[in-house]
Motif scaffolding. Structure first.
Motif, short mmCIF file in Angstrom:
data_model
loop_
_atom_site.label_atom_id
_atom_site.label_comp_id
_atom_site.label_asym_id
_atom_site.label_seq_id
_atom_site.Cartn_x
_atom_site.Cartn_y
_atom_site.Cartn_z
N ASP A 44 0.87 -1.18 0.00
CA ASP A 44 0.00 0.00 0.00
C ASP A 44 0.91 1.23 0.00
N GLN A 45 0.98 1.93 -1.13
CA GLN A 45 1.83 3.10 -1.27
C GLN A 45 1.03 4.38 -1.44
N GLY A 46 -0.26 4.32 -1.03
CA GLY A 46 -1.11 5.53 -1.10
C GLY A 46 -0.62 6.58 -0.12
N GLN A 47 -0.22 7.74 -0.63
CA GLN A 47 0.36 8.77 0.22
C GLN A 47 -0.64 9.32 1.23
N VAL A 54 5.93 2.96 2.18
CA VAL A 54 4.96 1.87 2.28
C VAL A 54 4.13 2.04 3.55
N PHE A 55 2.79 2.00 3.40
CA PHE A 55 1.88 2.20 4.53
C PHE A 55 1.18 0.91 4.94
N GLY A 56 1.42 -0.14 4.20
CA GLY A 56 0.81 -1.42 4.55
C GLY A 56 1.29 -2.52 3.63
N LEU A 57 1.27 -3.74 4.13
CA LEU A 57 1.62 -4.91 3.34
C LEU A 57 0.50 -5.92 3.43
#
Length: 320
Positions: A44-47, A54-57
């Motif tokens: 999850d690379q949504g800024q 990275v904000f989530g895997l």
């Protein structure tokens, strides 16, 4: 505390439905065994107004690869052969049976799907849907005839502990291997022959982390042998791009206990053939590629670059 790796065993069985694991029906002595689990994490690379990458895997689609190898045993090597050469014809009313493996040129052209099982001190791991992209053979002056293979399949599943039992067929000393070039017995110091075919995991959106299918492509055969250069014949064959036959074979035992393997390529051409003067005698290392032909085919016809004939006490219907 550490767990002993030498207590681990390797098994195989053909599947009824591709990707649905089945209990091992044969246990395969091995020397090298490396499973690789592919989990394909999604980022999850949504800024979110922060200098963070990275904000989530999240779990993506899964799969597995096997890299394995060992000595050639005339019964267990059949499961590897059928995984790359699935046109199989078995003849004989009783042992010894003869199994001819070649390129399958009808239907979907695919090998049978297999479950490979690793039973170690931590558990039992089944790798279903396995298809092999490579099966190699290697021999030299010392040791035993060896194979190596690389496979791709579905993610592992765990199961209950099995009860392994192993082959009584002996392995093969390299001195027992006879090589022929153009039908003439030829002294070979060392050699390699590798059967390859592309393997692709077909992935998409279907409500599962497993691939839709493990799909195999075209077959190729290549290798190399080191010759003692007593004449200029094979160097001339390289220079002239002369197509010749190549056989690598052994037999041992007698009557119902007879077993053996012949790797036969009716047409090979040298891709390299430069003399070596590094020793007190002249060597000729040659590399070769096998050519698809209508002689090495099986029941499905078409073309094949190789035919492998295996002799053992395994009855028809076992490998495929």
């Amino acid at each position: 505390m550490p767990k002993p790796s030498h207590l681990s065993v390797l098994g195989v069985a053909k599947e009824v439905t591709a990707g649905t694991p089945v209990a091992a029906t044969k246990w395969v002595p091995y020397k090298t065994l490396t499973p690789k689990d592919d989990i394909n994490l999604i980022q999850d690379q949504g800024q979110r107004g922060a200098p963070v990458d990275v904000f989530g895997l999240y779990a993506g689609q899964k799969g597995a690869e096997l890299d394995l190898g060992g000595d050639v045993f005339a019964d267990t090597i059949g499961w590897l052969l059928v995984s790359v050469l699935p046109d199989l014809t078995t003849t004989g009313a009783s042992a010894p049976f003869s199994h001819a493996f070649s390129t399958l040129c009808t239907g979907d052209t695919q090998p049978p799907s297999q479950t490979w099982t690793i039973f170690d001190p931590l558990g039992t791991w089944q790798y279903p849907g396995m298809q092999f992209s490579e099966l190699g053979f290697k021999w030299n002056a010392d040791g035993l005839f060896e194979w190596s293979a690389k496979g791709t399949g579905w993610a592992y599943q765990t199961t209950t502990s099995p009860t392994p039992s192993f082959t009584s067929v002996p392995p093969v000393a390299n001195w027992n291997i006879v090589c022929q070039i153009a039908g003439t017995p030829t002294f070979v110091q060392d050699g390699e022959l590798t059967i390859k075919r592309n393997v692709t995991a077909i992935r998409g959106s279907a409500g599962t982390q497993n691939p839709y299918r493990i799909w195999t492509g075209d077959i190729s055969v290549e290798g190399k042998v080191t010759l003692v250069m007593e004449t200029t014949a094979q160097r001339t064959a390289f220079q002239a791009a002369t197509v010749q036959s190549l056989d690598v074979a052994y037999t041992q035992g007698a009557a119902a206990a007879q077993n053996g393997l012949q790797l036969h390529c009716s047409q090979v051409a040298y891709t390299e053939g430069t003399p070596s003067y590094g020793k007190e005698y002249i060597e000729l290392p040659v590399s070769f590629t096998a050519i698809g032909n209508t002689t090495d085919v099986g029941g499905s016809g078409g073309y094949s670059p190789i035919k492998a004939t295996l002799t053992n006490a395994i009855a028809s219907g076992t490998y495929k």
